[in-house]
Design a protein around this motif. Structure first.
Motif: not given
Length: 252
Positions: A101, A104, A107, A115, A121, A124, A127, A163
């Protein structure tokens, strides 16, 4: 199509040691670009210069035509430069899911706790599930990261970098310490990153089989200097590369 990453006359000295001398090359979006050379040739130094850990003494580094030469490393990461390391770097006291995580955070440019709370979420999770299926990993994401085998950790470090949706991914010796099946899996993951996600990949690797099979272009370094650039076919027959790195079959 313009390069996503471009180095122009980059130089770096450490006292009297020349680590990079007038290095110039570029990486196109959606391609895998190899960076090879003997130990001490300056490969890791270039990775550190591109990611911002070191600052170039001379020359310029461009990300999608923006000069990032003097931009701090954390800002370069947010701009789209992802990286993996020779030895996977995870938070050993956190589980697999939370370690992944963290990608992200770069990202979406929001804090770690935010996040968790953001609507993205769901994106995420979707993905992440896609990438786990691609790797054919049937692991419990709530397990500690330390419960994974070394080869799985190396693959998941690439997943974490992906990610973050990087524009360029610097991948440092992903095949080191892996068996043949794991190396094949890593190659497929890097091809997926380049072909499907259009990430420009710059790859350091000592496995010449991997380099020759996966890279469209290769840069060869020796004592901080570029001694050759070209396709795998051009590099494998280049006399300077054979003398400096690949070696010559004395029975030939």
């Amino acid at each position: 199509m313009n390069p996503i990453l471009r180095l122009n006359g980059v130089c770096k000295n450490f006292g009297g040691v020349v680590a990079a001398e007038d290095v110039t090359f570029s990486v196109m979006p959606g391609t895998i670009h190899g960076l090879i050379g003997p130990n001490g040739a300056g490969k890791s130094t270039l990775m550190n210069l591109i990611s911002g850990i070191y600052t170039a003494d001379k020359g310029s580094i461009y990300l999608d035509e923006q000069d990032i030469t003097h931009i701090p490393s954390h800002k370069r990461a947010r701009m789209g430069i992802g990286r993996t390391f020779q030895t996977p770097r995870f938070l050993q006291r956190s589980n697999i899911h939370d370690n992944l995580l963290l990608g992200t955070d770069l990202c979406h440019q929001v804090g770690y706790l935010r996040s968790f709370l953001a609507r993205r979420q769901k994106d995420f999770e979707s993905e992440l599930q896609e990438l786990m299926q691609f790797l054919d990993f049937s692991i419990d994401l709530d397990d500690d990261i330390s419960s994974l085998a070394y080869g799985q950790q190396k693959q998941l470090e690439i997943v974490r970098a992906m990610l973050a949706h990087p524009r360029v991914m610097l991948v440092d010796e992903p095949a080191a310490g892996l068996n043949n099946k794991e190396i094949d899996d890593v190659m497929e993951l890097l091809r997926y990153a380049a072909n499907e996600r259009k990430i420009g990949v710059l790859l350091i690797e000592h496995s010449m089989d991997m380099i020759m099979n996966i890279c469209e272009e290769i840069v060869v370094l020796s004592f901080g200097k570029v001694i050759a650039q070209g396709t795998p076919e051009q590099i494998s027959s280049n006399e300077a590369v054979i003398e400096a790195y690949l070696g010559r079959d004395n029975n030939a």
